[in-house]
Design an enzyme around this catalytic site. Sequence first.
Site, PDB file in Angstrom:
ATOM      1  N   LYS A 207      71.830 -16.325  -1.916  1.00 37.33           N
ATOM      2  CA  LYS A 207      71.888 -15.109  -2.724  1.00 37.33           C
ATOM      3  C   LYS A 207      72.703 -15.355  -3.991  1.00 37.33           C
ATOM      4  O   LYS A 207      72.277 -15.048  -5.087  1.00 37.33           O
ATOM      5  CB  LYS A 207      72.493 -13.981  -1.884  1.00 37.33           C
ATOM      6  CG  LYS A 207      72.646 -12.671  -2.605  1.00 37.33           C
ATOM      7  CD  LYS A 207      73.143 -11.594  -1.654  1.00 37.33           C
ATOM      8  CE  LYS A 207      73.541 -10.351  -2.438  1.00 37.33           C
ATOM      9  NZ  LYS A 207      74.071  -9.288  -1.586  1.00 37.33           N
ATOM     10  N   GLU A 213      78.594 -24.839   0.920  1.00 36.76           N
ATOM     11  CA  GLU A 213      77.786 -25.565   1.917  1.00 36.76           C
ATOM     12  C   GLU A 213      76.365 -25.769   1.398  1.00 36.76           C
ATOM     13  O   GLU A 213      75.806 -26.873   1.456  1.00 36.76           O
ATOM     14  CB  GLU A 213      77.714 -24.778   3.233  1.00 36.76           C
ATOM     15  CG  GLU A 213      78.998 -24.731   4.023  1.00 36.76           C
ATOM     16  CD  GLU A 213      79.907 -23.582   3.626  1.00 36.76           C
ATOM     17  OE1 GLU A 213      79.735 -23.023   2.504  1.00 36.76           O
ATOM     18  OE2 GLU A 213      80.808 -23.251   4.409  1.00 36.76           O
ATOM     19  N   GLY A 272      73.510 -10.238   2.639  1.00 32.24           N
ATOM     20  CA  GLY A 272      73.012 -11.508   3.176  1.00 32.24           C
ATOM     21  C   GLY A 272      72.467 -11.368   4.594  1.00 32.24           C
ATOM     22  O   GLY A 272      71.375 -11.823   4.915  1.00 32.24           O
ATOM     23  N   ARG A 273      73.235 -10.709   5.460  1.00 31.86           N
ATOM     24  CA  ARG A 273      72.818 -10.614   6.870  1.00 31.86           C
ATOM     25  C   ARG A 273      71.722  -9.581   7.070  1.00 31.86           C
ATOM     26  O   ARG A 273      71.268  -9.373   8.203  1.00 31.86           O
ATOM     27  CB  ARG A 273      74.030 -10.324   7.763  1.00 31.86           C
ATOM     28  CG  ARG A 273      74.817  -9.077   7.381  1.00 31.86           C
ATOM     29  CD  ARG A 273      76.165  -9.039   8.080  1.00 31.86           C
ATOM     30  NE  ARG A 273      77.030  -7.964   7.597  1.00 31.86           N
ATOM     31  CZ  ARG A 273      77.800  -8.038   6.507  1.00 31.86           C
ATOM     32  NH1 ARG A 273      77.781  -9.121   5.763  1.00 31.86           N
ATOM     33  NH2 ARG A 273      78.568  -7.014   6.165  1.00 31.86           N
ATOM     34  N   GLU A 358      79.969  -9.420  11.560  1.00 32.46           N
ATOM     35  CA  GLU A 358      80.365  -9.456  10.147  1.00 32.46           C
ATOM     36  C   GLU A 358      80.332  -8.041   9.571  1.00 32.46           C
ATOM     37  O   GLU A 358      81.072  -7.713   8.655  1.00 32.46           O
ATOM     38  CB  GLU A 358      79.435 -10.389   9.340  1.00 32.46           C
ATOM     39  CG  GLU A 358      80.078 -10.898   8.060  1.00 32.46           C
ATOM     40  CD  GLU A 358      79.335 -12.067   7.447  1.00 32.46           C
ATOM     41  OE1 GLU A 358      79.937 -13.150   7.320  1.00 32.46           O
ATOM     42  OE2 GLU A 358      78.171 -11.910   7.062  1.00 32.46           O
ATOM     43  N   HIS A 389      72.459 -18.311  35.613  1.00 26.45           N
ATOM     44  CA  HIS A 389      73.068 -19.453  36.306  1.00 26.45           C
ATOM     45  C   HIS A 389      74.337 -19.926  35.602  1.00 26.45           C
ATOM     46  O   HIS A 389      74.795 -21.043  35.835  1.00 26.45           O
ATOM     47  CB  HIS A 389      72.054 -20.597  36.405  1.00 26.45           C
ATOM     48  CG  HIS A 389      70.884 -20.227  37.254  1.00 26.45           C
ATOM     49  ND1 HIS A 389      70.788 -20.551  38.578  1.00 26.45           N
ATOM     50  CD2 HIS A 389      69.777 -19.491  36.974  1.00 26.45           C
ATOM     51  CE1 HIS A 389      69.665 -20.066  39.076  1.00 26.45           C
ATOM     52  NE2 HIS A 389      69.029 -19.417  38.121  1.00 26.45           N
ATOM     53  N   LYS A 513      87.361 -19.721   2.750  1.00 28.09           N
ATOM     54  CA  LYS A 513      86.625 -20.443   1.699  1.00 28.09           C
ATOM     55  C   LYS A 513      87.591 -20.909   0.623  1.00 28.09           C
ATOM     56  O   LYS A 513      87.552 -22.045   0.156  1.00 28.09           O
ATOM     57  CB  LYS A 513      85.625 -19.494   1.020  1.00 28.09           C
ATOM     58  CG  LYS A 513      84.363 -19.224   1.773  1.00 28.09           C
ATOM     59  CD  LYS A 513      83.412 -18.499   0.810  1.00 28.09           C
ATOM     60  CE  LYS A 513      82.363 -17.706   1.503  1.00 28.09           C
ATOM     61  NZ  LYS A 513      81.631 -16.805   0.613  1.00 28.09           N
TER      62      LYS A 513
END
Length: 550
Positions: A207, A213, A272-273, A358, A389, A513
Amino acid sequence: MSTGPVDPTTTTAWTRLAGLAAAPRPDLRSTLTPAWVEQQTLVAADLHVDLSKNLFDDEVEAALLALAEEVDLHGRRRAMFAGEHINVTEDRAVLHTALRLPAGASLVVDGHDVVPEVHDVLARAYDFAERVRSGDWTGATGRRIATVVNIGIGGSDLGPVMAYEALEPYRQEGLSCRFISNIDPTDAGQELKGLDPETTLFIVSSKTFGTLETLTNARLCKAWLLERLPAGTDPSAAVAQHFVAVSTALDKVADFGIDPDNAFGFWDWVGGRYSMDSAIGLSLMVAVGPERFTEMLAGFHAMDEHFRTAPDTANVPLKMGLLNVWYTNFLGAHTHAVLPYAQFLHRFPAYLQQLTMESNGKGVRWDGEAVGYDTGEVFWGEPGTNGQHAFYQLIHQGTRLVPADFIAFARPSYALTDGDTDVHELFLANFLAQTKALAFGRTADEVRAEGVAEDLVSARTFPGNRPTTSIMAPELTPGVLGQLVALYEHITFVEGAVWGIDSFDQWGVELGKQLAQELRPAVAGDAEVAAEQDPSTQSLIRYYQENRGR
Ligand code: G6Q
């Protein structure tokens, strides 16, 4: 838009809920009557949602709905759908719902209609996806694209990868996607392994186009590509044919060397999410094709309409969100499990972790006042039956309350038998067994009646009365996936609205960051910067340097 947030603890409904939580509560063994099941089995688009195995009754429901009224949840919902700037700390509208409005609809935000823009970008992205799928778009040496690599992180990764996995049966054969997100070079190293640069297309999804990263991985992939294409390939032609971008920062895309014609935009009103249904879903569009992507958008929209218009008592996201508040603030739950009985949804819990945590992991209300109550449950989960399990033990017999959502489908993605048995039926029997065991448990007398030795009775007793919601749909289609994602988006909204927090900012990710940037020189050997660090960080840097042989 409503003015400042209401402190929910000051409402009459909150006091009422606290009283109800403190009073002895009826057990699921007695509350689960046919009438209650009928009343609490709701339909939202294609989803069949059974809320009856939750720890509530008419009184609790009425108080929760009254709480929604007192905090003006409906006003905030109207404001969101209308494009008001409900993301106050970033002064932005919150309009992921506009990404799935049908063409021809209209929504004027900050003075202009956003719907035509949304459909313009979609049309360009669809056109691009079709060109890749048909082989019309080729790499620099003229070969057809076989692998699309999405480079992105957080909201620019989790949605596309989750949906790519979920919609496996709808992917085009001969065309696969990979996803690079982590700045750990192992991620790129592994994902690039075995790829043919001539048939690989990279989508840089960011965005802001400023994420460390993603930009690092994009440069790494660019270097990988240019080193491996046949000698003599023109580097700028190579980048133009092998790199496209999705971003709101088109100027930065151009600086990276990507042709603006091959860049797909979106808007600051898409968090973003909340962006997998924007051009951020480009890798998915290529994989499943525009038609299926459109079906997914229609699924999102159907759930939006349900949330916007269904009456409160039949409104699934509203009631699920309010139940989460009930569990978190009144019954002491700290976590919430999401347990898909669908292997293809194996990344869905990870996707929801970002969406919910978030969004609602905040300690101040949107006016900056500290909250005096819990917010933001820890969402987690794994597909059934694997979870059975592993960690279900704690949900069944542990000391903590873990409300759980079970998701299952009537029709299997793969209809297989083991010779005699329809394996999907065996699978669904497990889903039903778990929700039943959690609700009713097994009393000491029932255990004794099975002939269990007295000294083992308590260990083999199940308390029951553990809440679950069962969400079923006919099949995991693109439309149903869109509905599921939108369902959880709106559940998240409901909880945030009650808590009075800004569910659409994420300042909590910034400090790390910033410190990472400050620490980089120290890690690279700058003794002066290292000396400025706290003793623990200094010691860890020393350990790194000794063991890396620096
Ligand atoms: C999501 C967050 C965050 C974001 C990533 C990637 O809501 O804002 O997860 O998606 O940090 O950001 P860019 O897309 O800007 O690279």
